[in-house]
Design a protein around this motif. Structure first.
Motif, PDB file in Angstrom:
ATOM      1  N   PRO A 103      -8.110  10.215  -5.338  1.00  0.00           N
ATOM      2  CA  PRO A 103      -7.024   9.291  -5.730  1.00  0.00           C
ATOM      3  C   PRO A 103      -6.066   8.974  -4.591  1.00  0.00           C
ATOM      4  O   PRO A 103      -5.415   7.927  -4.622  1.00  0.00           O
ATOM      5  CB  PRO A 103      -6.324  10.042  -6.873  1.00  0.00           C
ATOM      6  CG  PRO A 103      -6.637  11.489  -6.633  1.00  0.00           C
ATOM      7  CD  PRO A 103      -8.027  11.501  -6.046  1.00  0.00           C
ATOM      8  N   ASP A 104      -5.949   9.863  -3.600  1.00  0.00           N
ATOM      9  CA  ASP A 104      -5.054   9.580  -2.476  1.00  0.00           C
ATOM     10  C   ASP A 104      -5.519   8.385  -1.649  1.00  0.00           C
ATOM     11  O   ASP A 104      -4.743   7.833  -0.867  1.00  0.00           O
ATOM     12  CB  ASP A 104      -4.933  10.803  -1.571  1.00  0.00           C
ATOM     13  CG  ASP A 104      -4.238  11.965  -2.264  1.00  0.00           C
ATOM     14  OD1 ASP A 104      -3.538  11.709  -3.259  1.00  0.00           O
ATOM     15  OD2 ASP A 104      -4.409  13.113  -1.827  1.00  0.00           O
ATOM     16  N   HIS A 105      -6.781   7.997  -1.799  1.00  0.00           N
ATOM     17  CA  HIS A 105      -7.328   6.891  -1.014  1.00  0.00           C
ATOM     18  C   HIS A 105      -7.309   5.573  -1.784  1.00  0.00           C
ATOM     19  O   HIS A 105      -7.730   4.551  -1.236  1.00  0.00           O
ATOM     20  CB  HIS A 105      -8.763   7.196  -0.587  1.00  0.00           C
ATOM     21  CG  HIS A 105      -8.848   8.276   0.452  1.00  0.00           C
ATOM     22  ND1 HIS A 105      -9.809   8.266   1.442  1.00  0.00           N
ATOM     23  CD2 HIS A 105      -8.118   9.376   0.664  1.00  0.00           C
ATOM     24  CE1 HIS A 105      -9.661   9.331   2.222  1.00  0.00           C
ATOM     25  NE2 HIS A 105      -8.642  10.016   1.758  1.00  0.00           N
ATOM     26  N   GLY A 129       0.790  -1.224   0.000  1.00  0.00           N
ATOM     27  CA  GLY A 129       0.000   0.000   0.000  1.00  0.00           C
ATOM     28  C   GLY A 129       0.818   1.266   0.000  1.00  0.00           C
ATOM     29  O   GLY A 129       0.361   2.292   0.503  1.00  0.00           O
ATOM     30  N   GLU A 130       2.046   1.243  -0.537  1.00  0.00           N
ATOM     31  CA  GLU A 130       2.912   2.419  -0.511  1.00  0.00           C
ATOM     32  C   GLU A 130       2.609   3.411  -1.638  1.00  0.00           C
ATOM     33  O   GLU A 130       2.915   4.591  -1.519  1.00  0.00           O
ATOM     34  CB  GLU A 130       4.380   1.975  -0.613  1.00  0.00           C
ATOM     35  CG  GLU A 130       4.843   1.086   0.523  1.00  0.00           C
ATOM     36  CD  GLU A 130       5.044   1.836   1.827  1.00  0.00           C
ATOM     37  OE1 GLU A 130       5.079   1.203   2.883  1.00  0.00           O
ATOM     38  OE2 GLU A 130       5.155   3.078   1.798  1.00  0.00           O
ATOM     39  N   THR A 131       2.059   2.935  -2.756  1.00  0.00           N
ATOM     40  CA  THR A 131       1.845   3.779  -3.936  1.00  0.00           C
ATOM     41  C   THR A 131       0.365   4.058  -4.107  1.00  0.00           C
ATOM     42  O   THR A 131      -0.451   3.126  -4.107  1.00  0.00           O
ATOM     43  CB  THR A 131       2.388   3.080  -5.191  1.00  0.00           C
ATOM     44  OG1 THR A 131       3.757   2.752  -5.002  1.00  0.00           O
ATOM     45  CG2 THR A 131       2.254   3.979  -6.416  1.00  0.00           C
ATOM     46  N   ASP A 132       0.004   5.330  -4.252  1.00  0.00           N
ATOM     47  CA  ASP A 132      -1.391   5.654  -4.566  1.00  0.00           C
ATOM     48  C   ASP A 132      -1.497   6.040  -6.038  1.00  0.00           C
ATOM     49  O   ASP A 132      -0.508   6.396  -6.685  1.00  0.00           O
ATOM     50  CB  ASP A 132      -1.937   6.751  -3.650  1.00  0.00           C
ATOM     51  CG  ASP A 132      -1.149   8.046  -3.738  1.00  0.00           C
ATOM     52  OD1 ASP A 132      -1.007   8.587  -4.849  1.00  0.00           O
ATOM     53  OD2 ASP A 132      -0.680   8.525  -2.689  1.00  0.00           O
ATOM     54  N   GLY A 143      -8.924   0.359  -2.299  1.00  0.00           N
ATOM     55  CA  GLY A 143      -9.217   1.609  -1.615  1.00  0.00           C
ATOM     56  C   GLY A 143      -9.089   1.496  -0.116  1.00  0.00           C
ATOM     57  O   GLY A 143      -9.203   0.409   0.463  1.00  0.00           O
ATOM     58  N   ARG A 144      -8.880   2.647   0.497  1.00  0.00           N
ATOM     59  CA  ARG A 144      -8.875   2.769   1.948  1.00  0.00           C
ATOM     60  C   ARG A 144      -9.946   3.769   2.329  1.00  0.00           C
ATOM     61  O   ARG A 144      -9.844   4.953   2.006  1.00  0.00           O
ATOM     62  CB  ARG A 144      -7.498   3.210   2.454  1.00  0.00           C
ATOM     63  CG  ARG A 144      -6.449   2.111   2.376  1.00  0.00           C
ATOM     64  CD  ARG A 144      -5.113   2.563   2.892  1.00  0.00           C
ATOM     65  NE  ARG A 144      -4.156   1.453   2.926  1.00  0.00           N
ATOM     66  CZ  ARG A 144      -2.861   1.584   3.145  1.00  0.00           C
ATOM     67  NH1 ARG A 144      -2.357   2.799   3.356  1.00  0.00           N
ATOM     68  NH2 ARG A 144      -2.067   0.547   3.150  1.00  0.00           N
ATOM     69  N   ASP A 145     -10.951   3.260   3.027  1.00  0.00           N
ATOM     70  CA  ASP A 145     -12.093   4.078   3.460  1.00  0.00           C
ATOM     71  C   ASP A 145     -12.885   4.620   2.278  1.00  0.00           C
ATOM     72  O   ASP A 145     -13.572   5.641   2.410  1.00  0.00           O
ATOM     73  CB  ASP A 145     -11.627   5.244   4.346  1.00  0.00           C
ATOM     74  CG  ASP A 145     -10.922   4.773   5.605  1.00  0.00           C
ATOM     75  OD1 ASP A 145     -11.336   3.731   6.144  1.00  0.00           O
ATOM     76  OD2 ASP A 145      -9.964   5.436   6.024  1.00  0.00           O
TER      77      ASP A 145
END
Length: 796
Positions: free
Chosen positions: A379-381, A329-332, A393-395
């Motif tokens: 996109p940051d998520h 999960g390091e790259t968004d 995705g996160r949240d």
């Protein structure tokens, strides 16, 4: 600075080093928790910084006290202030280390925390908590997880240092190592290896040695501190016993059914709406719907856009099937760089697509092959895992979302695939994607038969693929399958030859791995049906599973062994499909409802001429062995836990005997009496206490064991009296006038203890063994030392 102060600082320095080395050894318990060792340098830096900070603060406190006082007498309030300031200062040092390692951008000088850097550090820690929920052990050493691990190790280092140095209790500080050891025990599936057990045990032995070394050195004449002695032997024995106990009990104690911080991706339940592809669940729930659900609308730049990938399943278990592994999960997707590229910068067919979620709601984003960029809200998520090509995705979820994908679809020729060389088996990627549990012997026999004579990876893969797609082999598509009887789902499927897409894909991927070629299962969607406006409608009927095989310098290439209709299948020129595989009952408008499961007769199953049909393996007669081992392991674990107080009490007794002073021997006699329920008034003199203990050990003095009264009365009174007089002489005589303690006084202690034990009832002896009250009394006495470590040390 007085000589006593300098000697105390030197003693503290040795204990500080011992505490730091012990903590560093304790962190090696985390080795099986991570897939790589990237976490070790930050953790070691935190441990070293905490130890150095504590040592410098104590030296500075002593130097300031020397300047503030003229007679060398340090005020008690100053000692207490230093004792409180040291752990606070160590926490500040730990914050500086965490800032320098994980949030240096807005920090002063790149290491001193500011409001902005603390906010950045909090964000990293929050990411770490999310990564804990996503990862299963062994976990990827992602930045957030490493930051949390460094924080944990730093806090343990502070606690161990405070107890070992500040409170002068190195042995008690060993409990801090238990915190680190509990992490792999509670998260790792199966055995954790030798190093995670032996290293913390060695750290505990070092703390025990430091404890004995400190006590013996403080009591030795003229300040000389023996480097080796009885304390060292006790520490070595205890450490060795801890290693042996950990290896024996750890080999049989039942472990978690799933390794993970909180389960990882794919370990939990799926979407309640049924519109998500849960990696841990079968696709049958979507494929058997009475009415399909509209999920996605696809507008592509080419008429045949290919599969929409959702997740890649890379972990195979014979009992649980295929599941998703850990995602990086390091790259968004907001990064400007290309998300993925084909190996060797090879070219492919550019495909652009606009995807709209209709009834789709999932934490995984369906994308085309080899996505180079993804444009989506927030996109940051959304994160991209380069190893599996998965966007998650996160949240956030795909509900009511529209996103665009620019991708490069691999289009290898059969000649390029045939020319691909075998990959070295020692490559981590090969080991990761060829990993298999022990397979049923019939499966191994089938793979050996299919690949006999195949020299290249492409030939081996084509042989396995042809086994599933050749109509002569009798494989049928069915959503209503018959339960097997062998206890092995893979062997049952290969024998019954009937199932749906996930079973076909899972079986082919397992066979390809068994042939030595990297493979994985992919869940996603076929491109759906063309609508009047030129777009494609993807429904729950289009949910699908297929196989990806890795070829050298070509990357992951899709294969689809499932016999579905050609209007749903994706054309793969390197793996052509027979024309008569149009057997998917969902696309036949005249298809009747699915029949109830029936047991097919072996005579109706067409058997190939050249390939043996795997037979069901007989049930194992010794299936009770694992259950028996788990039961024995659980019993051993309970017994080991119950033996902890007794072990600590034995360790305490050996430490007092190793010290050998009259005070230590008298304390041991008093502790034995307390364990047996014989309380003594602390205001009474040793001689008065000796009289009471002698009366208790006399025949009839509370004993109900006639067979041992003779033992109780033989020499007990004289032994107790000599111990009492030695204690009085050591307490009240002038220094240097008391003769050295010889082995006779230790023998008196043994005689006195035997007398007290012989006179005590059986219940009291059992209670003294399993739950000695003197341990609790010692712990209560140690609590003030933990709070006012420096003050207590000054008084001592």
């Amino acid at each position: 600075m007085t000589s006593d102060t300098a000697r105390d600082l030197l003693r503290d320095a040795g204990t500080t080093v011992a505490a730091a080395v012990a903590t560093a050894l304790g962190t090696l318990a985390l080795v099986p928790v991570f897939t790589a060792g990237d976490w070790r340098p930050p953790v070691l830096a935190a441990v070293v910084a905490v130890a150095a900070g504590g040592l410098l603060l104590r030296v500075a406190g002593a130097a300031l006290a020397d300047r503030l006082t003229s007679d060398g007498a340090v005020p008690r309030w100053w000692t207490a202030l230093v004792a409180l300031a040291v752990p606070f200062g160590q926490l500040v040092v730990l914050a500086c280390v965490l800032t320098a390692l994980f949030a240096p951008d807005r920090a002063w000088g790149g290491w001193w925390p500011t409001g902005g850097s603390l906010g950045d550090l909090g964000t990293v820690m929050a990411e770490g908590t999310v990564e804990m929920a996503e990862q299963a052990t062994p976990a990827l050493p992602l930045t957030g997880l490493v930051a949390l691990t460094t924080l944990l190790a730093g806090l343990v280092a502070v606690a161990v240092d405070v107890v070992a140095v500040g409170a002068r209790q190195p042995a008690l500080a060993g409990l801090g190592l238990l915190v680190l050891f509990c992490v792999p025990v509670s998260t790792v599936t199966g055995t954790i290896g030798v190093l995670p057990v032996a290293a913390p045990a060695a750290g505990l032995a070092l703390l025990l040695f430091a404890d004995q070394h400190r006590r013996l050195g403080r009591r030795s004449p003229e300040g000389r501190r023996p480097l080796l002695g009885a304390g060292t032997l006790t520490a070595v024995r205890t450490g060795a016993a801890a290693v042996v106990l950990g290896l024996v009990v750890g080999a049989v104690v039942p472990t978690l059914t799933e390794g993970g911080f909180s389960g990882g991706f794919g370990r939990g339940g799926g979407s309640s709406t049924g519109t998500a592809l849960d990696p841990a669940a079968a696709l049958q729930g979507q494929l058997t719907r009475d009415e399909p659900i509209d999920l996605l609308r696809l507008n592509a730049s080419v008429p045949d856009p290919g599969y929409l990938r959702v997740v890649a399943l890379e972990v195979y278990d014979a009992a649980e099937g295929w599941s998703i592994g850990n995602l990086d999960g390091e790259t968004d997707v907001a990064d400007d760089a290309e998300l993925a590229t084909l190996p060797g910068r090879r070219g492919g067919r550019p495909v652009d697509a606009l995807v709209t979620a209709l009834g789709h709601e999932d934490r995984f984003l369906p994308v085309l092959y080899v996505p180079q960029s993804v444009d989506v809200a927030e996109p940051d998520h959304w994160r991209f895992d380069p190893g599996t090509g998965t966007v998650f995705g996160r949240d956030v979820s795909t509900a009511e979302q529209t996103w665009s994908v620019a991708a490069i679809e691999p289009r290898p020729t059969a000649e390029e695939l045939a020319a691909a060389d075998p990959l070295p088996p020692e490559l981590p990627m090969v080991q990761r994607y060829t990993a298999l549990p022990d397979l049923d012997p019939s499966v191994d026999e089938l793979v050996a038969t299919l690949t006999a004579g195949a020299e290249t990876p492409y030939e081996r893969v084509q042989a396995v693929y042809g086994h599933f797609t050749d109509p002569a082999n009798g494989y049928e598509y069915s959503l209503s399958t018959t339960p097997g009887t062998s206890g092995d789902d893979l062997a049952d499927f290969l024998r019954l030859r009937q199932g749906y897409c996930e079973q076909y894909a899972g079986a082919m991927a397992a066979l390809v791995r068994a042939a030595g070629v990297p493979a994985r299962v992919v869940l996603g969607y076929t491109p759906g049906t063309v609508q009047p406006d030129g777009s494609r409608l993807i429904t729950s009927d289009d949910a699908h599973a297929w196989v990806e095989v890795y070829f050298d310098d070509l990357g992951w290439i899709p294969y689809d062994p499932t016999p579905i209709d050609l209007d749903r299948a994706v054309e793969l020129p390197w793996a052509p499909r027979p024309q008569d595989l149009e057997v998917d009952p969902r696309t036949d408008p005249t298809t009747a409802p699915l029949p109830a499961p029936t047991v097919p007769t072996p005579q109706n199953q067409p058997a190939p001429q050249d390939v043996p049909v795997p037979q069901a393996a007989p049930q194992q007669a010794d299936s009770w062995v694992p259950t028996a081992l788990r039961t024995v392991g659980l019993v051993l674990a309970v017994l080991a836990l119950a033996a902890v107080p007794a072990g600590l009490r034995v360790l305490q007794r050996r430490r007092r005997l190793a010290t050998g002073s009259p005070a230590a021997l008298w304390d041991e006699l008093a502790a034995t009496a307390l364990d047996l329920g014989r309380t003594t008034d602390p205001a009474r003199t040793p001689r008065q206490v000796a009289e009471a203990l002698t009366e208790a050990a006399e025949p009839g003095g509370g004993a109900h064991r006639p067979g041992r009264r003779a033992v109780a009365g033989s020499g007990v009174a004289a032994a107790v009296t000599r111990l009492a007089r030695a204690e009085e002489a050591a307490s009240y005589a002038r220094p240097g006038s008391v003769p050295a303690v010889g082995p006779e006084l230790r023998a008196d202690l043994a005689t006195a203890r035997r007398g007290l034990l012989a006179a005590a009832p059986r219940g009291a002896r059992l209670r003294a063994l399993l739950w000695p009250p003197s341990l609790l009394t010692g712990l209560r006495a140690a609590l003030p030392r933990l709070r006012w470590g420096g003050w207590t040390a000054l008084r001592d």
